[in-house]
Design a protein around this motif. Structure first.
Motif, PDB file in Angstrom:
ATOM      1  N   UNK A 379     128.800 -11.151 -54.201  1.00 46.05           N
ATOM      2  CA  UNK A 379     127.644 -11.175 -55.102  1.00 46.05           C
ATOM      3  C   UNK A 379     126.479 -10.405 -54.501  1.00 46.05           C
ATOM      4  N   UNK A 380     126.264 -10.579 -53.218  1.00 46.32           N
ATOM      5  CA  UNK A 380     125.183  -9.871 -52.524  1.00 46.32           C
ATOM      6  C   UNK A 380     125.424  -8.368 -52.549  1.00 46.32           C
ATOM      7  N   UNK A 381     126.671  -7.977 -52.322  1.00 47.24           N
ATOM      8  CA  UNK A 381     127.025  -6.554 -52.340  1.00 47.24           C
ATOM      9  C   UNK A 381     126.839  -5.963 -53.735  1.00 47.24           C
ATOM     10  N   UNK A 382     127.237  -6.695 -54.749  1.00 46.33           N
ATOM     11  CA  UNK A 382     127.071  -6.212 -56.117  1.00 46.33           C
ATOM     12  C   UNK A 382     125.592  -6.050 -56.469  1.00 46.33           C
ATOM     13  N   UNK A 383     124.758  -6.958 -55.995  1.00 47.86           N
ATOM     14  CA  UNK A 383     123.327  -6.866 -56.286  1.00 47.86           C
ATOM     15  C   UNK A 383     122.693  -5.692 -55.546  1.00 47.86           C
ATOM     16  N   UNK A 384     123.023  -5.536 -54.278  1.00 50.91           N
ATOM     17  CA  UNK A 384     122.422  -4.449 -53.496  1.00 50.91           C
ATOM     18  C   UNK A 384     122.819  -3.080 -54.011  1.00 50.91           C
ATOM     19  N   UNK A 385     124.038  -2.961 -54.533  1.00 52.45           N
ATOM     20  CA  UNK A 385     124.515  -1.669 -55.024  1.00 52.45           C
ATOM     21  C   UNK A 385     123.969  -1.324 -56.404  1.00 52.45           C
ATOM     22  N   UNK A 386     123.351  -2.289 -57.098  1.00 53.88           N
ATOM     23  CA  UNK A 386     122.832  -2.053 -58.438  1.00 53.88           C
ATOM     24  C   UNK A 386     123.804  -2.363 -59.545  1.00 53.88           C
ATOM     25  N   UNK A 387     125.072  -2.663 -59.174  1.00 53.41           N
ATOM     26  CA  UNK A 387     126.063  -2.939 -60.214  1.00 53.41           C
ATOM     27  C   UNK A 387     125.781  -4.259 -60.925  1.00 53.41           C
ATOM     28  N   UNK A 388     125.231  -5.232 -60.211  1.00 52.70           N
ATOM     29  CA  UNK A 388     124.918  -6.514 -60.851  1.00 52.70           C
ATOM     30  C   UNK A 388     123.884  -6.338 -61.955  1.00 52.70           C
ATOM     31  N   UNK A 389     122.920  -5.450 -61.742  1.00 57.48           N
ATOM     32  CA  UNK A 389     121.904  -5.207 -62.767  1.00 57.48           C
ATOM     33  C   UNK A 389     122.523  -4.641 -64.034  1.00 57.48           C
ATOM     34  N   UNK A 390     123.522  -3.767 -63.855  1.00 58.01           N
ATOM     35  CA  UNK A 390     124.214  -3.208 -65.018  1.00 58.01           C
ATOM     36  C   UNK A 390     124.973  -4.292 -65.779  1.00 58.01           C
ATOM     37  N   UNK A 391     125.655  -5.168 -65.048  1.00 53.29           N
ATOM     38  CA  UNK A 391     126.410  -6.248 -65.683  1.00 53.29           C
ATOM     39  C   UNK A 391     125.473  -7.200 -66.416  1.00 53.29           C
ATOM     40  N   UNK A 392     124.365  -7.549 -65.762  1.00 52.36           N
ATOM     41  CA  UNK A 392     123.440  -8.508 -66.354  1.00 52.36           C
ATOM     42  C   UNK A 392     122.643  -7.917 -67.514  1.00 52.36           C
ATOM     43  N   UNK A 393     122.647  -6.597 -67.630  1.00 51.90           N
ATOM     44  CA  UNK A 393     121.976  -5.975 -68.779  1.00 51.90           C
ATOM     45  C   UNK A 393     122.744  -6.208 -70.067  1.00 51.90           C
ATOM     46  N   UNK A 394     124.026  -6.559 -69.943  1.00 48.80           N
ATOM     47  CA  UNK A 394     124.837  -6.880 -71.121  1.00 48.80           C
ATOM     48  C   UNK A 394     124.652  -8.368 -71.454  1.00 48.80           C
ATOM     49  N   UNK A 395     125.520  -8.861 -72.306  1.00 45.57           N
ATOM     50  CA  UNK A 395     125.402 -10.259 -72.745  1.00 45.57           C
ATOM     51  C   UNK A 395     126.053 -11.195 -71.734  1.00 45.57           C
ATOM     52  N   UNK A 396     125.631 -11.080 -70.478  1.00 43.08           N
ATOM     53  CA  UNK A 396     126.147 -11.907 -69.389  1.00 43.08           C
ATOM     54  C   UNK A 396     124.964 -12.546 -68.679  1.00 43.08           C
TER      55      UNK A 396
END
Length: 543
Positions: A379-396
């Motif tokens: 989760x930390x890696x996904x957030x630091x890489x910016x991928x979490x922001x992309x996922x959370x921009x959807x209906x998640x």
């Protein structure tokens, strides 16, 4: 992200110098970022062999007992496969036998350090920003290798000095320390090569650790057989230096030559590829995602499945080795009443075989906690890489995103421990002629350790949710728990300190009676920690 074109091979000294420009600055940056973790792993790994020697010295007070230990070990292929052969019945050789596992531990530390300061920097884009200045192309890799090789040297020197402090011979102490440093050198170089192969840090780590796993398997099969295969493994070379048993100094040349060749290869590969790219091309995916990727759980499965498979295979193989070593335990402990007391206290039973299983399962639980922590930190890696922001921009939502990864952080250790329990039970049962009974006992032993594993899962989630900048401290917490457990096994810690370790609280099956109370408390702590961590992540800003 734009990429820098591969540069042609240099033809003059001035061009060579420019490639390494800024190495000092990159080394200082790496030292600052790892100012806590690098000294920590170097000192812990360096001191563990001496602690092992001290414990053996206390447990085996006569040469006859050491001779019996060596003879029993030599007759157990499973023990030899796990730890390597015992080349002498001298105190130094017996005392550092299990400490040979530090050759693999320093290898893991070296791999993680090099990948962190090379491929991770490229994956996050920081290497491109730095490369846009006057920093040379080789500066980042050189700084990472200097840090890793330096930490390995510190570990080796610390190891040799601490062994000398236990009154062991000078030659053997220096040989063991040199072998330890040599292992760090070799596997740091292997990680440098792996960092050039893939554009993703996770794959690069997987390649390097996969090679390490293969080297361990080759060494284990070779040592359990006629010894020939061991010479095809760098881990086997470390053992073949034979500290405290007529040292073979020339084997150090194999480690030095292999490490130097791998280092040179890493630089050559770096010269021939683009910044941010890997030599192994990424496969083109399908035009549309399948049903399995329709939600965050499917994405988490895609990201976590490789690690889960690798850890499960490793746990299964280790379970088989433990099951095969059970019958040798009695012969190793017969002449040492003190060691029998230690094993029975840790294993929870006067039955030495069942106590050995209980102790081994506790150590497997600590390893399963390492897998769980790595899953949470995804989760930390996904957030630091910016991928979490992309996922959370959807209906998640935040909670759904976090729990999709926590599902594997919780279920993954259960699968890995289940596989190890199967390996222990099948082999132990086959040797005892009671497969069904021993299989049930082994599965029960690994199952009761799961709540302790989940407490470390909760610690990692708490750090990620509340103080994400320090999420990696979950590794320090886990390391501290393991060190406290090992020191506590020698009887040198007050009970309140040992009570801080989650792994000491579950009932020590299969030898002890089942007790649901500690399991209930551990589950309550784990659930509360996970809930607070998820809630904190839901409330805070993305970094």
């Amino acid at each position: 992200m734009t990429t820098l074109a591969a540069r042609p091979a240099f033809t003059g000294t001035s061009h060579s110098t420019r490639e390494f420009a800024g190495t000092g600055q990159m080394l200082r940056l790496a030292l600052r970022r790892d100012r806590v973790i690098a000294p920590l792993w170097a000192l812990l790994i360096g001191l563990m062999p001496a602690l092992q020697v001290v414990s053996i010295k206390d447990l085996y007070s006569t040469q006859e007992q050491l001779d019996q230990f060596a003879a029993t070990t030599a007759g157990s292929p499973a023990l030899i496969a796990m730890y390597g052969p015992v080349f002498s019945s001298a105190l130094g050789s017996i005392g550092t036998w299990k400490a040979g596992a530090m050759y693999a531990m320093i290898a893991i530390a070296a791999v993680l350090t090099v990948i962190r300061h090379t491929r991770v920097e490229e994956e996050t884009g920081r290497a491109e920003l730095v490369g846009a200045t006057s920093i040379g192309r080789f500066a980042g890799l050189t700084g990472a290798l200097l840090l890793t090789y330096g930490a390995a040297a510190v570990a080796g020197i610390t190891c040799a000095a601490s062994l000398l402090a236990t009154d062991l011979p000078v030659a053997g102490s220096i040989a063991f320390g040199a072998a330890l440093a040599g292992s760090g050198f070799v596997w740091g170089a292997v990680a440098a090569v792996a960092a050039q192969l893939s554009a993703g840090a996770r794959i690069a780590r997987g390649v390097a650790l996969g090679v390490l796993g293969a080297a361990f398997a080759v060494r284990a099969v070779g040592d359990a057989g006629n010894g020939v295969l061991s010479w095809f493994s760098p881990l086997g070379w470390c053992l073949q230096i034979r500290p405290f048993a007529d040292e073979r100094w020339w084997v150090l040349l194999l480690l030095a030559a292999f490490g130097a060749a791998a280092t040179a290869l890493a630089y050559q590969l770096l010269r021939t590829r683009d910044l941010g790219a890997g030599l192994l091309a990424d496969r083109a995916g399908p035009a549309a995602a399948g049903p399995a990727l329709s939600g965050p759980v499917g994405l988490a499965w895609r990201l976590q499945r490789g690690s889960l498979l690798a850890w499960s295979v490793g746990f299964g193989l280790y379970g088989v080795l433990i099951g095969g070593a059970v019958q040798s335990v009695g012969g190793m402990l017969d002449d040492s009443g003190t060691l029998q007391d230690v094993v029975t206290s840790l294993g929870g039973s006067a039955d030495l075989e069942k106590s050995f299983i209980g102790y081994a399962v506790t150590m497997l639980a600590a390893a399963a906690a390492a897998y769980s922590v790595s899953s949470v930190l995804r989760l930390h890696e996904e957030e630091n890489s910016g991928r979490a922001e992309t996922v959370l921009a959807a209906a998640v939502g935040r909670v759904r995103h976090a729990t999709s990864h926590l599902l594997f952080a919780v279920a993954g250790p259960a699968v890995a421990l289940l596989v190890s329990g199967l390996g222990i039970g099948l082999v132990w049962g086959a040797t005892e002629g009671d497969v069904v009974g021993k299989l049930g006992e082994s599965l029960g032993a690994v199952a009761v350790q799961l709540p302790a594993v989940w407490v470390l899962t909760a610690v990692a989630m708490l750090l990620f949710g509340v103080v994400p900048k320090y999420a990696a401290l979950a590794w320090a917490v886990l390391s501290a728990m393991i060190v406290l457990f090992l020191l506590g096994s020698l009887g040198g810690l007050p009970q309140w300190m040992l009570d801080l370790v989650p792994f000491v609280h579950p009932p020590k099956l299969p030898g002890a009676a089942f007790d649901a109370v500690p399991i209930g408390w551990l589950l309550a702590v784990a659930v509360a920690g996970l809930a607070v961590g998820v809630f904190a992540f839901r409330r805070r800003d993305l970094r």
